[in-house]
Design a protein around this motif. Structure first.
Motif, PDB file in Angstrom:
ATOM      1  N   LEU A 164     -28.564   9.044  34.811  1.00 31.28           N
ATOM      2  CA  LEU A 164     -27.717   8.960  36.004  1.00 31.28           C
ATOM      3  C   LEU A 164     -26.295   9.411  35.697  1.00 31.28           C
ATOM      4  N   GLU A 165     -25.789   9.053  34.520  1.00 30.59           N
ATOM      5  CA  GLU A 165     -24.449   9.480  34.132  1.00 30.59           C
ATOM      6  C   GLU A 165     -24.392  10.992  33.958  1.00 30.59           C
ATOM      7  N   VAL A 166     -25.436  11.550  33.347  1.00 30.45           N
ATOM      8  CA  VAL A 166     -25.501  13.009  33.202  1.00 30.45           C
ATOM      9  C   VAL A 166     -25.550  13.661  34.576  1.00 30.45           C
ATOM     10  N   GLY A 167     -26.401  13.100  35.468  1.00 30.24           N
ATOM     11  CA  GLY A 167     -26.518  13.649  36.814  1.00 30.24           C
ATOM     12  C   GLY A 167     -25.228  13.529  37.606  1.00 30.24           C
ATOM     13  N   ALA A 168     -24.539  12.393  37.447  1.00 24.96           N
ATOM     14  CA  ALA A 168     -23.273  12.200  38.160  1.00 24.96           C
ATOM     15  C   ALA A 168     -22.224  13.199  37.682  1.00 24.96           C
TER      16      ALA A 168
END
Length: 598
Positions: free
Chosen positions: A309-313
């Protein structure tokens, strides 16, 4: 030096994510509802298993025990069915959201001002369009639904544990502070780390792209070692950035493991102690231990997918950053004519280095203007301002009393077009390449445009005529043919003003002379500004503008400027004795070739 495109803030990312999911309320409710139902079905198992253990302990009738087993099997089957449909619903929602994100990103990219693309460099934009889109794709398809399932399961398991006995919720208080503190530590550092990681990969892509595109120059100048060193430095930065995010994960994951293993051990020990003192039943203890064990799976999912999720954000923030630079989708005012005026125009590529200084110029409809001057004087920059590629840092450039900056891209190109030696043939048929500016144009108009630039003869000789596939992987076109395709596009776009920046400078003399016939068809009846790095076109222009050190120092006809014996006269005398002025070029002018002549 390239200037990376901006990155959206965390609040902008969260707001955009909420808006996207709000577009699909039915699919979102279905996905959440099915996941809740699957989680509830899973919660029945531990409670029934606890009742079964307790029934065995109390020697209940076998029929009652068999009924419990069948009920347990029924809930397991129901959970499997609901889980399957929950995953399908989540996947459909993820694909729909991902499709929307991709379409919006493409729509933003194609509306980026050309000056923004040039200043950002191809590496940053290419990385956003490939690596960031791929990362976001994985996030939307897998991380978002898996995280949603984990959160729903986590909440329901805790509620079920409290319902068994509030005493069994106490061990969770031991793991919760560890989980919260570790996660807060990670989330404070991860976003910046992943943004830095993606930016580092942009630099790697930028350097490799430059090296490949300029391979001949690198080889000719023997700059291979420097390019290798540049790549090594970029890879070193990317390695450090990725090592930092890896460090964050290696600290955070053990903390997560501890936060849910510790409550399980404490539940088992304290539960056994309470059972021996008849505070809880064996069935309650069994159910509680299984529920605590069930917390491991959602917490494992959270620890695994929160990183994604952090990578996607971070990737979404980079993709949304394009929005700030995209041209607004507005109708814009309608120009009242085709007269172009520059008033007090100043321009700087960098804030500390101004290129153009206070230029005033008016172009009447149908006028032919040659812009001349030594290299680096600012001629091409002036041409790009006239074409709306760049916007002035001070002053105004207007067409029909409307600022070029206020015109949407499609309207701007109907007013002014820039023609350079740079052109691109896209993968597709020749007809599609010519009709880019007007995709629905009838075939007859496409043929007329090709005929106007004297290209129809070689087009009809192609294997499939206008249906021949050209571009990468298709039939290659010569530079002169590709330029004729670009000029045919201009015929269809039908701008009233053309800015010509050495459109035939990179072609061999024979191809350049042939192409000038095509160029004559395009310029006929239009306002023409010719950026003359050589002075072939100046003699036939209505007026000549001499640019020196970012200012127009002389403006008038060829004869007037020669009589003034200033900078233009010096340039003309210098050109008269230049080896470029051969009998062959003299013959080209004597033959009555139309303005401009190169």
């Amino acid at each position: 030096m390239s200037r990376p495109l901006p990155v959206a803030s965390s609040s902008q990312v969260r707001r955009y994510a909420r808006e996207v999911f709000r577009h699909y309320p039915g699919m979102f409710r279905a996905a959440v509802g099915l996941n809740v139902a699957a989680a509830l079905a899973a919660l029945a198992g531990p409670r029934l298993l606890g009742d079964l253990v307790e029934g065995i302990e109390k020697h209940e009738p076998m029929s009652d025990l068999n009924r419990m087993v069948l009920t347990l099997a029924g809930f397991v089957l129901l959970q499997a069915i609901l889980t399957r449909f929950a995953h399908l619903a989540s996947a459909r929602l993820g694909e729909r959201v991902l499709a929307r994100l991709r379409e919006e990103f493409i729509s933003r990219v194609i509306t980026l001002p050309l000056s923004t693309v040039e200043s950002a460099g191809s590496g940053d934009l290419l990385t956003r369009a490939t690596r960031d889109v791929d990362a976001l794709s994985k996030c939307v398809r897998f991380a978002v639904p898996e995280t949603m399932i984990a959160l729903i399961t986590l909440v329901l398991v805790v509620v079920a544990l409290v319902l068994v006995s509030p005493l069994f919720a106490m061990p969770l208080l031991i793991g919760a502070p560890i989980l919260v503190a570790g996660t807060r530590w990670y989330l404070r550092r991860a976003p910046a780390g992943y943004l830095e990681q993606n930016a580092a990969y942009s630099d790697v892509t930028e350097g490799l792209t430059e090296t490949v595109e300029g391979a001949r120059t690198v080889e000719a100048l023997r700059r291979g070692r420097q390019r290798v060193e540049r790549t090594d430095a970029d890879l070193s930065r990317a390695w450090r950035a990725e090592r930092h995010t890896l460090f964050l994960r290696t600290v955070w994951w053990p903390i997560i493991e501890t936060s849910y293993v510790l409550p399980l051990v404490v539940t088992l020990l304290t539960g056994g102690w309470l059972y021996l003192r008849d505070v809880v039943t064996l069935g309650q203890l069994t159910a509680a231990v299984i529920y605590v064990q069930q917390l491991v799976d959602p917490l494992d999912r959270l620890s695994a997918w929160l990183d994604e999720l952090e990578v996607g954000a971070a990737s979404l923030a980079r993709l949304l950053g394009v929005t700030a630079q995209a041209a607004p989708a507005v109708t814009g005012p309608e120009p009242s004519g085709s007269r172009i005026e520059l008033r007090g125009v100043r321009f700087a590529y960098r804030s500390d280095r101004e290129v153009l200084h206070g230029i005033d110029l008016s172009l009447e409809p149908g006028e032919r203007l040659a812009v001349v001057g030594v290299s680096g004087a600012g001629k091409s920059t002036l041409g790009r301002l006239l074409a709306g590629v760049h916007h002035p840092t001070a002053g105004s450039v207007t067409v029909g009393d409307v600022s070029l900056a206020a015109l949407p891209p499609e309207r701007l190109r109907a007013e002014v077009a820039l023609v350079t030696q740079e052109h691109h043939i896209f993968i597709g048929t020749l007809r599609e390449n010519v009709a880019l500016v007007r995709p629905g144009v009838p075939e007859g108009e496409v043929r007329a445009a090709l005929a106007a630039v004297h290209a129809l003869e070689w087009v009809d000789a192609l294997p499939d005529g206008m249906a021949t596939v050209v571009g990468a992987g298709g039939l290659p076109l010569s530079p002169a043919q590709a330029q004729q395709v670009a000029l045919a596009r201009l015929i269809l776009a039908d701008p009233h003003t053309l800015v010509l920046d050495e459109a035939t400078a990179l072609l061999d003399p024979r191809a350049a002379r042939d192409l000038e016939r095509s160029l004559a068809a395009v310029v006929r009846g239009r306002t023409v500004v010719a950026i003359a790095h050589r002075l072939f076109s100046a003699h036939d222009a209505d007026r000549v503008a001499v640019v020196e050190d970012g200012m127009i120092t002389e403006l008038g006809s060829h004869d007037e400027l020669l009589a003034a014996d200033g900078a233009y006269a010096a340039l003309w005398r210098s050109w008269q004795g230049h080896p470029e002025k051969t009998p062959e070029t003299q013959e080209g002018r004597a033959g009555g070739a139309p303005f401009p002549v190169y």
